[in-house]
Enzyme design. Sequence first.
Site, short mmCIF file in Angstrom:
data_model
loop_
_atom_site.label_atom_id
_atom_site.label_comp_id
_atom_site.label_asym_id
_atom_site.label_seq_id
_atom_site.Cartn_x
_atom_site.Cartn_y
_atom_site.Cartn_z
NE ARG A 102 24.42 -3.03 40.31
CZ ARG A 102 23.64 -2.93 39.76
NH1 ARG A 102 22.96 -1.77 39.13
NH2 ARG A 102 23.26 -3.92 38.67
CG HIS A 134 24.17 -3.28 33.21
ND1 HIS A 134 24.15 -3.60 34.73
CD2 HIS A 134 23.27 -2.87 32.87
CE1 HIS A 134 23.13 -1.76 34.83
NE2 HIS A 134 22.56 -2.00 32.74
CD GLU A 157 17.39 -3.94 35.33
OE1 GLU A 157 16.63 -3.04 34.53
OE2 GLU A 157 16.94 -2.68 36.47
CG ASN A 202 17.72 -3.18 40.01
OD1 ASN A 202 18.80 -3.19 40.35
ND2 ASN A 202 18.51 -3.02 38.39
CE1 TYR A 247 15.14 3.55 37.83
CE2 TYR A 247 15.40 0.65 37.66
CZ TYR A 247 16.72 2.15 37.84
OH TYR A 247 17.75 1.91 37.70
CD GLU A 287 20.28 -0.40 38.04
OE1 GLU A 287 19.04 -0.42 37.49
OE2 GLU A 287 20.71 -1.12 37.47
#
Length: 480
Positions: free
Chosen positions: A90, A134, A179, A308, A310, A384
């Site tokens: 990606r 991005h 995002e 994504n 985290y 991600e």
Amino acid sequence: MTQLDAVEDSTVEGSALVFPDGFVWGTATAAYQIEGGAAEGGRTPSIWDTFSHTPGKVFAGDTGDVAADHYHRYRDDVALMAELGAAAYRFSTSWSRVIPTGTGPINREGIDFYSRLVDELLARNITPTLTLYHWDLPQELQDAGGWTVRDTAYRFADYAAVMADALGDRVAYWTTLNEPWCSAFLGYAAGVHAPGHTDGAEALAAVHHLLLGHGLAIQALRAALPAKAQLAITLNPAVARPATSSADDARAASKVDGLQNRIWLDPLFRGRYPDDVRAFTAEVSDWSHVQDGDLPIIATPIDVLGVNYYNPVIVAHYDGVKPRAHADGHGDGAGDPWPGCADVQFLDRPGRHTAMGWPVDATGLRDLLARLWSDHHTPMYITENGAAYDDVVDADGQVHDPERVQYLGEHFAAVHDAIADGADVRGYYVWSLLDNFEWSYGYSKRFGVVYVDFDSQERTTKDSGKFFARTARNNAVPTP
Ligand code: IFM
């Protein structure tokens, strides 16, 4: 012998965590974070070039001028991906590399760079997965108002059509935005990302124009690409957990859910903005940027959702008395990334944290995937997931990063659990292939599974890269 030949192979025997056949293991990067070559091949500045060159905006004055020099080293980097056993890559394309003014003439040299990259990937049986945006808006478009103006959405669709025309014969997986929450709220409200504005109304207009640009781009891609093309958007949904069971904390968490999740998901999947978000942001914006006919464009069907993840966040009501806690990892910009949320605060929690100060908690990923699947029933990829730690090259020439290995193992397992629970998750892209330019943190935070010495540009596969390779090779999480 390659670095990975030396890795002790693991057996999946005894491991319960075998992934479905065809599950895709990939690595991810983004143009401004790795490419460098900022003024080469006809590329012009993006908002991140301007922002990073503005004193005081990025740690240590770091810029993406050279970054990981991927613009020149892409062949070696693709070889590294092959060594890692990655089946997919990606990457994002730099808008101002292919259309230097953001609109108008196409720069063949820029297109050719991505064309060579795609050919190199295909030659090594690595599936290219292309993200159009991005965060690196051409500066000329920012000068004309950036994402606060409607025109940028139409220019984005034109750019999508150019890329589809150039690479659509070889690229089947397309993502419009990465995002967009960060583009809108960190860029236009918090001021910690480019273009560095601190205006909540601008951020809400940017939300809408990013979504409109996404919808128009999906329509342009659909028209230009073969029927088998898979079209997506990547979000970074919050896993917002109330600090206590009080009604006030629940309301605070719901606001964060509204402003980071439902403000994107509802228009995309239901063709409307959430009423509560419109209500609690009414003090900041009158939402006059939404025009008749926009929402059906935004809700143009997509094939997959990129996710994504985290860490989760702990959200509490803020009573305005004690100093407001802001442990949401979004820094101390001059602005507030949460318009209409003066009664909300983010609490830290005990336990493991990454070098970003983000808590380590893979249960959030499992919860998030379950919720997205149950609410939207759209196949998902983890586009991600990963962690920054303060890596060093040891005396043995290796990079031993046990914390990242543990982080990844736990998150691989969480994805496995979500699939076992019924969610349709088709792949996992580790963030990131390489240490890179971590936005306002510059080169001080290392997210790669491959270490980059930014002086020599030498790459060293970390233990986590070897762990990823074993997982990808076995399509199963190795038992510890
Ligand atoms: O490096 C970023 C990436 O560009 C977008 N998602 C989060 C990553 C880590 O902060």
